[in-house]
Enzyme design. Structure first.
Site, mmCIF file in Angstrom:
data_model
loop_
_atom_site.group_PDB
_atom_site.id
_atom_site.type_symbol
_atom_site.label_atom_id
_atom_site.label_comp_id
_atom_site.label_asym_id
_atom_site.label_seq_id
_atom_site.Cartn_x
_atom_site.Cartn_y
_atom_site.Cartn_z
ATOM 1 N N GLY A 80 0.768 -1.238 0.107
ATOM 2 C CA GLY A 80 0.084 -0.011 -0.074
ATOM 3 C C GLY A 80 1.092 1.084 0.068
ATOM 4 N NE ARG A 122 5.546 -3.291 -4.576
ATOM 5 C CZ ARG A 122 4.065 -3.468 -4.609
ATOM 6 N NH1 ARG A 122 3.464 -3.085 -3.155
ATOM 7 N NH2 ARG A 122 3.262 -3.789 -5.443
ATOM 8 C CD GLN A 227 -3.049 -6.882 -3.355
ATOM 9 O OE1 GLN A 227 -3.830 -7.518 -4.282
ATOM 10 N NE2 GLN A 227 -1.881 -6.389 -3.805
ATOM 11 C CG ASP A 268 -0.189 2.244 -5.590
ATOM 12 O OD1 ASP A 268 -1.266 1.890 -5.866
ATOM 13 O OD2 ASP A 268 0.792 1.791 -4.860
ATOM 14 C CG ASN A 278 -5.356 2.118 -7.316
ATOM 15 O OD1 ASN A 278 -4.456 2.428 -6.186
ATOM 16 N ND2 ASN A 278 -6.424 1.592 -6.903
ATOM 17 C CE LYS A 279 -2.402 -3.931 -6.660
ATOM 18 N NZ LYS A 279 -0.965 -4.106 -6.804
HETATM 19 O O1 MRU Z 1 0.341 -3.828 -4.713
HETATM 20 P P1 MRU Z 1 -0.415 -3.142 -3.433
HETATM 21 O O2 MRU Z 1 -1.043 -4.067 -2.761
HETATM 22 O O3 MRU Z 1 0.811 -2.452 -2.679
HETATM 23 O O4 MRU Z 1 -1.025 -2.027 -4.217
HETATM 24 C C1 MRU Z 1 -1.856 -1.410 -3.280
HETATM 25 C C2 MRU Z 1 -2.608 -0.329 -3.869
HETATM 26 O O5 MRU Z 1 -2.860 -0.347 -5.413
HETATM 27 C C3 MRU Z 1 -3.636 0.600 -3.394
HETATM 28 O O6 MRU Z 1 -4.749 0.753 -3.945
HETATM 29 C C4 MRU Z 1 -2.857 1.929 -3.190
HETATM 30 O O7 MRU Z 1 -1.612 1.758 -2.706
HETATM 31 C C5 MRU Z 1 -3.333 2.869 -2.265
HETATM 32 S S1 MRU Z 1 -3.322 2.363 -0.667
HETATM 33 C C6 MRU Z 1 -3.757 3.536 0.434
#
Ligand code: MRU
Length: 378
Positions: A80, A122, A227, A268, A278-279
């Site tokens: 996140g 990342r 997630q 992100d 975003n995801k």
């Molecule tokens: O791969 P992740 O689990 O780190 O991805 C997280 C996301 O895409 C969240 O939607 C994003 O980081 C916002 S968290 C407040």
């Protein structure tokens, strides 16, 4: 488990924030209270809730070295965007505290190497680089070994505390868009598990619920790492929020039923024009939202904006290992000779976003100047 007025504890105590930065009115935060902590500095170690084990096991791990933190970020034990920033900062504090220091110069070189290592974990969430830049600035201005250890830890704790405050403000701003009786669709996990506080997208839901608004949430499972299923459903249900899981492919069908009042997701990295990474699976959701005329909100702190990226194309998209797609819960679901495309994020163009909820303002991404203004005004 959830209340608007709570007793402050440890890190939260004595935190006073500028709650309304426009009028510079200062007030003490009353945090929405959740019953777990994602990350904490405890006696020279960083205690993390290992998110790879959820929902089966609520397991905490103590990390003592920057390498361990880098690995925890890489494997999504902490994940996140805002939480990755906080974790990166604590990783630097671990480096300062765990490395043997033959001289201040030597320690500075070693910590700088660890900052680089943490930054290579990342690539998409800009909060990591934002936090590491802050830690590098503090490192630069420290002279002695003791000062490095003390100021780097104190900066990491500040980054963590600030993130808590920002989550609360995002929650309060976001809750103004939620009416009593709303049904909200979210994707991935932008909750307490993704931040140092109560989340971003889910913060709006927690605050609305604490204000006695009745809310229902649909959470899409979020292939391949789930997630939405493993984390969002876990944290919402244990905080008594009505949550229903659906597979990513069922979202279009759900929206045709006319039962969703708004969609709220996290981010992100947000480019200067409002394009948002975003995801993976967020972009198609935004297209569905347009098609069905449903408000599509992004909730994120200003530390998620990257004004050096003029538009979404400039945002690096992480591609992850093929095994995440080829295996499901340890069982192979694809042949070993199958080629795999596994981007972890996608870009939602700003035109598909109704507004961006930040700790400061609610921004309309079609008005580029509103984003610039937000960074200009105190
Ligand atoms: O791969 P992740 O689990 O780190 O991805 C997280 C996301 O895409 C969240 O939607 C994003 O980081 C916002 S968290 C407040």
């Amino acid at each position: 488990m959830l209340s608007e007025q709570v007793e402050s504890t440890s890190l939260e105590s004595n935190v006073t924030v500028i709650a309304n930065r426009r009028t510079r009115k200062t007030e003490t935060m009353n945090y929405v209270s959740l019953d777990f902590r994602t990350i904490e500095w405890v006696d020279g170690k960083v205690r993390i809730l290992d998110q790879t084990r959820l929902p089966e096991k609520t397991e905490y791990r103590d990390l003592t070295r920057a390498e361990e933190m880098a690995e925890a970020i890489r494997c999504l034990a902490v994940r996140g965007a805002p939480l990755i920033g906080v974790a990166g900062a604590y990783g630097v504090a671990l480096s300062a505290h765990s490395r043997k220091a033959s001289s201040p110069e030597r320690l500075k070189v070693d910590i700088t190497k660890d900052i680089r290592m943490l930054g290579a974990t990342r690539p998409t969430a800009v909060n990591l680089f934002w936090a590491l830049d802050r830690m590098s600035d503090v490192l630069e201005s420290a002279d002695s070994v003791g000062e490095m250890r003390e100021t780097l830890l104190s900066e990491a704790i500040s980054i963590h505390l600030e993130d808590r405050e920002k989550c609360e403000m995002i929650g309060r701003n976001g809750a103004t868009l939620i009416n009593d009786g709303f049904t909200i669709l979210t994707h991935c996990n932008a909750g307490a598990l993704a931040t140092g506080g109560i989340g971003t997208a889910l913060a709006a839901i927690y605050v609305a619920s604490a204000q006695n608004k009745r809310v229902k949430v649909f959470a899409s499972e979020t292939r391949p790492l789930l997630q939405g299923a493993r984390l969002t459903a876990w944290e919402l249900s244990r905080n008594n929020i009505d949550v229903t899981l659906l597979v990513d492919g069922a979202r279009g069908h759900l929206l045709t039923k006319g039962k969703v009042d708004c969609i709220i997701v996290g981010a992100d990295r947000i480019a200067a024009n409002g394009d948002t990474a975003n995801k993976i699976g967020t972009y198609p959701l935004s297209v569905l939202a347009q098609k069905h005329n449903i408000p599509f909100y992004v909730a994120a702190p200003l530390s998620t904006f990257d004004l050096t990226a003029p538009a979404g194309e400039a945002i690096p998209i992480e591609e992850r290992e093929s095994k995440e797609v080829l295996f499901f819960g340890g069982t192979r679901i694809g042949p070993d000779n199958a080629k795999v495309f596994n981007p972890a994020f996608d870009i939602t163009p700003h035109g598909n976003i109704s507004c961006i909820i930040t700790e400061k303002h609610i921004l309309h991404p079609l008005l580029e100047e509103s984003i610039e203004d937000c960074f200009r005004t105190p």
